[in-house]
Scaffold this motif. Structure first.
Motif, PDB file in Angstrom:
ATOM      1  N   PRO A   1       8.634 -27.279  -1.466  1.00  0.00           N
ATOM      2  CA  PRO A   1       7.696 -27.968  -2.352  1.00  0.00           C
ATOM      3  C   PRO A   1       7.543 -29.451  -2.032  1.00  0.00           C
ATOM      4  O   PRO A   1       6.507 -30.035  -2.322  1.00  0.00           O
ATOM      5  N   ASP A   2       8.565 -30.071  -1.412  1.00  0.00           N
ATOM      6  CA  ASP A   2       8.449 -31.491  -1.075  1.00  0.00           C
ATOM      7  C   ASP A   2       7.443 -31.725   0.052  1.00  0.00           C
ATOM      8  O   ASP A   2       6.846 -32.805   0.139  1.00  0.00           O
ATOM      9  N   ALA A   3       7.286 -30.740   0.945  1.00  0.00           N
ATOM     10  CA  ALA A   3       6.329 -30.864   2.043  1.00  0.00           C
ATOM     11  C   ALA A   3       5.034 -30.117   1.747  1.00  0.00           C
ATOM     12  O   ALA A   3       4.122 -30.115   2.579  1.00  0.00           O
ATOM     13  N   PHE A   4       4.956 -29.461   0.580  1.00  0.00           N
ATOM     14  CA  PHE A   4       3.762 -28.717   0.161  1.00  0.00           C
ATOM     15  C   PHE A   4       3.381 -27.665   1.200  1.00  0.00           C
ATOM     16  O   PHE A   4       2.239 -27.596   1.662  1.00  0.00           O
ATOM     17  N   LEU A   5       4.342 -26.803   1.521  1.00  0.00           N
ATOM     18  CA  LEU A   5       4.087 -25.730   2.473  1.00  0.00           C
ATOM     19  C   LEU A   5       5.138 -24.637   2.332  1.00  0.00           C
ATOM     20  O   LEU A   5       6.142 -24.798   1.647  1.00  0.00           O
TER      21      LEU A   5
ATOM     22  N   GLN B   1       8.856 -31.283   9.782  1.00  0.00           N
ATOM     23  CA  GLN B   1       8.035 -32.149  10.626  1.00  0.00           C
ATOM     24  C   GLN B   1       6.572 -31.698  10.609  1.00  0.00           C
ATOM     25  O   GLN B   1       6.274 -30.495  10.576  1.00  0.00           O
ATOM     26  N   LEU B   2       5.659 -32.678  10.646  1.00  0.00           N
ATOM     27  CA  LEU B   2       4.229 -32.371  10.766  1.00  0.00           C
ATOM     28  C   LEU B   2       3.962 -31.690  12.103  1.00  0.00           C
ATOM     29  O   LEU B   2       4.595 -32.004  13.113  1.00  0.00           O
ATOM     30  N   GLY B   3       3.018 -30.774  12.100  1.00  0.00           N
ATOM     31  CA  GLY B   3       2.642 -30.117  13.341  1.00  0.00           C
ATOM     32  C   GLY B   3       3.524 -28.956  13.725  1.00  0.00           C
ATOM     33  O   GLY B   3       3.383 -28.408  14.831  1.00  0.00           O
ATOM     34  N   CYS B   4       4.436 -28.539  12.855  1.00  0.00           N
ATOM     35  CA  CYS B   4       5.334 -27.436  13.190  1.00  0.00           C
ATOM     36  C   CYS B   4       4.563 -26.122  13.199  1.00  0.00           C
ATOM     37  O   CYS B   4       3.716 -25.865  12.321  1.00  0.00           O
ATOM     38  N   GLY B   5       4.864 -25.272  14.170  1.00  0.00           N
ATOM     39  CA  GLY B   5       4.185 -23.994  14.289  1.00  0.00           C
ATOM     40  C   GLY B   5       4.584 -22.974  13.249  1.00  0.00           C
ATOM     41  O   GLY B   5       4.043 -21.860  13.238  1.00  0.00           O
TER      42      GLY B   5
ATOM     43  N   SER C   1      -1.494 -29.184  -5.065  1.00  0.00           N
ATOM     44  CA  SER C   1      -0.291 -29.955  -5.404  1.00  0.00           C
ATOM     45  C   SER C   1      -0.189 -31.218  -4.560  1.00  0.00           C
ATOM     46  O   SER C   1       0.245 -32.273  -5.049  1.00  0.00           O
ATOM     47  N   ALA C   2      -0.578 -31.142  -3.286  1.00  0.00           N
ATOM     48  CA  ALA C   2      -0.544 -32.323  -2.417  1.00  0.00           C
ATOM     49  C   ALA C   2      -1.493 -33.397  -2.933  1.00  0.00           C
ATOM     50  O   ALA C   2      -1.170 -34.593  -2.924  1.00  0.00           O
TER      51      ALA C   2
END
Length: 713
Positions: free
Chosen positions: A619-623, A649-653, A664-665
């Motif tokens: 939930p902290d990264a909204f994903l 990390q951003l861009g993770c597959g 939520s973001a």
């Protein structure tokens, strides 16, 4: 008739004990056990000679609670239970109990059931066991297991079966009849199966709003207040020793008058204490130490001037001449340390240390109870200058058995030590200052801070439980006194803060709330890294997985719930985006095959081993992370079955987002913009940049989102 030749030919047969025979035979007493052994004719039998676990109470058997008509027969069979071993053929027949001899706790529970049965038989007019009929057995089983669970009923019936089994191991059996379920099968005597999954841990984790302030205040006591408390404790003990050694002199009585009379005349508060007999009264020891008088002289002066009643009306503090260095919110937490409050603070400090150790290691309570001073030495630096982690070496007790399969009450030293992070090391160091070198860290004697009565072993779970509740009350009072009402501990919806709930809570929060409210005091990412160092420590390589098994169960259950929520959300029309969207949907559809089975470490580990199909909500990264080791950017350990969610990390597959994540973001971005307007510009600019980043993530989702059917095609 059974003879001495029979005993020699059959090693399972025991002779008849005499009135002076020891209750526990020498063969079952470990070399280091010093508990006194009762005699067969005693009215009370101590189980101390079988008890080597310092966290276990010394249980006793009171024969006055057994009906007089049946007492001699039950006394003989209980003695055989304590000293005998069930025959291997009997054990093999009973597949649900695969041992010939149990530990002292199981013996106690067994004896409790036998005593209940004896009292029931006495009410039915049965005066000897040979007169107990099949109808008696059936009636007792029906009456005394009604409303019990199936597993508990099975256990009770097995204990009752043992009555006749152990009777047959005596050279002179009492003739205890065999229960009917031994011949007819036990299933007909058990309640029906329920739909609940077996083996599930039903212990409720502590609510985040509860464990957050409890942990924060516990660490605060250990790290910020301990120096003041221990300095005050040392001063109090020194003053108490001086008073004990001070004789009565004419000058002492004069000093008491010079000290107390001005307080009496001016209407000022008098140094007070709370006595069990007299309530609020004058602090005699404190006054004697301050004035250099004897206790008797203070008592004489106070009695003559009626100071007990006066002190009750005008109670005051007993300041110690020690500096106060601890702070709360940048200000001293006490104006002065108080002579009378110090024992209470020492008690709360030790309890806080226990909470820190139990919660931040995942130890079982009995494992923490066996810790000794020196169990966590400072490690030597590595050749490259780095410092290894602190390791805690001690005993564990669960399922520890000797080569014959007998329970070992003393436990055994763990082959793999616990990893200790800094707050745990600090807590151990505080306890090492309370107890002597080599002593139990939670020694009952040394944590009886005033009387120092000679208690057995460590503080028991019941005592620690009461101390935790007392600490919570103190925290709430202190939070108000310090002007920090938001740091009070609310009531937990599931009741008291039981010690077993701490271990469950740690596993629950690490698995389900990385970086959540509990991280008020500890960054959970670091905590999980320490616990997951399986390759370097070998902690998870043993057949019994210990805390990692519990963590795996919580992780698997959390992942299953994440998958179920994703399945429900997409079925309700939410769209999905991200490079792992298709893989996440496949993982979500496979969940029904596992539901209800993720209740054991083995099943959880098998579920988590499906690399690429396990879903973790962040939930902290909204994903959602559809975790696959080879494509993860969070630097997971080799063989890891869960992501480092604190290092997302951003861009993770492996990333997946739904419409709810995007919404939520955006809401979080709006909150950051609101905060940005209320803080200095540099911090506000950082808030606004972060808000823009979250809105960009939401926009990217909107532009790429697909329905579940489109994503899986």
């Amino acid at each position: 008739m059974t003879t001495a030749l029979t005993i020699e030919a059959d090693p399972y047969i025991l002779p008849l004990p005499g009135p002076d025979s020891p209750v526990v035979m020498d063969r079952w007493i470990s070399p280091g056990n010093t508990h006194p052994n009762s005699r067969y004719s005693d009215d009370i039998w101590s189980m101390g000679p079988l008890t080597d676990n310092p966290g276990t109470s010394i249980h006793k058997i009171n024969w006055r609670s057994c009906p007089a008509t049946l007492r001699s027969e039950f006394r003989r069979i209980v003695w055989v239970l304590i000293n005998g071993e069930l025959r291997p053929t009997y054990v093999q027949e009973r597949g649900f109990q695969n041992r010939a001899r149990d530990g002292v706790i199981s013996m106690r529970d067994n004896i409790v059931q036998w005593m209940k049965f004896a009292r029931w038989l006495d009410r039915q007019g049965v005066s000897q066991l040979s007169d107990c009929t099949i109808e008696h057995w059936k009636a007792y089983a029906a009456e005394n297991t009604s409303g019990c669970t199936r597993d508990y009923t099975r256990t009770v019936l097995c204990w009752l079966s043992d009555l006749s089994a152990f009777d047959q191991l005596s050279i002179s059996p009492c003739g205890a009849t065999r229960p009917p379920w031994e011949d007819e099968g036990i299933d007909d005597y058990l309640p029906a199966e329920t739909a609940e999954a077996g083996g599930e841990n039903k212990t409720e984790p502590l609510d985040p709003t509860v464990i957050g302030p409890v942990l924060t205040w516990s660490i605060r006591l250990v790290e910020d207040f301990s120096e003041d408390i221990l300095a005050a404790w040392a001063e109090r003990r020194s003053m108490h020793a001086r008073v004990k050694a001070t004789p009565s002199t004419r000058g002492g009585l004069a000093a008491v008058k010079i000290y107390l009379q001005p307080l009496v005349d001016s209407g000022a508060p008098l140094p007070a204490t709370v006595s069990r007999l007299h309530g609020v009264t004058l602090a005699h020891h404190y006054v004697a130490a301050v004035t250099g008088a004897s206790w008797n002289q203070v008592h004489f002066f106070a009695s003559r001037r009626g100071l007990r009643e006066l002190t009750a009306r005008r109670p005051g503090p007993s300041p110690l001449q020690v500096p106060v260095t601890g702070q709360v919110e940048g200000r001293p937490w006490r104006e002065f340390m108080d002579y009378e409050e110090t024992p209470i603070l020492v008690r709360h400090l030790a309890t806080a240390a226990a909470i820190v150790i139990l919660y931040l290691t995942g130890m079982r309570p009995q494992e923490a109870q066996s810790l000794r001073s020196g169990c966590c030495p400072d490690p030597e630096a590595n050749p490259d200058g780095s410092t290894p982690r602190h390791l805690i070496r001690s005993h564990h007790y669960k399922n520890v058995r000797d080569s014959d399969g007998h329970h070992v009450s003393a436990g055994e030293e763990r082959a793999v030590p616990w990893v200790a992070i800094t707050p745990v090391v600090n807590a151990i160091r505080v306890l090492e200052r309370i107890v002597p070198e080599g002593e139990l860290l939670f020694s009952s004697t040394h944590h009886d801070v005033v009387a120092r009565r000679k208690h057995h072993g460590a503080l028991k779970r019941s005592s620690l439980g009461r101390r935790v509740e007392a600490l919570v009350s103190w925290i709430n009072q202190e939070a108000i006194a310090q002007g920090l009402p938001t740091q009070q501990v609310p009531e937990d919806p599931h009741g008291n803060l039981g010690l077993s709930r701490l271990r469950r809570t740690l596993a629950w929060h690490i698995a389900r709330r990385p970086g959540g409210l509990v991280a008020l005091a500890i960054q959970y990412g670091h905590m999980r890294t320490a616990l997951d160092a399986r390759t370097s420590t070998g902690y998870g390589s043993r057949a019994r997985r210990g805390f990692h098994g519990e963590l795996d169960v919580e992780t698997a259950l959390a992942a299953a719930q994440t998958a179920a929520r994703l399945r429900d959300a997409t079925a309700a029309g939410e769209k999905i985006s991200g490079p792992a969207a298709r893989r996440a949907l496949i993982g979500a559809t496979s969940i029904p095959g596992f539901e209800g089975a993720l209740t054991t470490p083995k099943a959880a580990a098998k579920f988590l081993a499906r690399d690429g199909l396990i879903l973790f909500d962040n939930p902290d990264a909204f994903l959602i992370c559809a975790f696959k080791r080879d494509t993860a950017l969070c630097d997971p350990d080799p063989g890891a079955t869960a992501p480092n969610q604190f290092a997302c990390q951003l861009g993770c597959g492996n990333a997946v987002r739904t419409d709810s994540h995007a919404q939520s973001a955006r809401e979080h971005a709006d909150r950051l913009d609101t905060k940005a307007a209320l803080v200095p510009q540099p911090l506000g600019d950082r808030f606004r940049l972060t808000a823009d980043r979250f809105r960009a993530l939401a926009d990217a989702h909107d532009s790429a989102a697909q329905s579940a059917e489109e994503a899986i095609a």
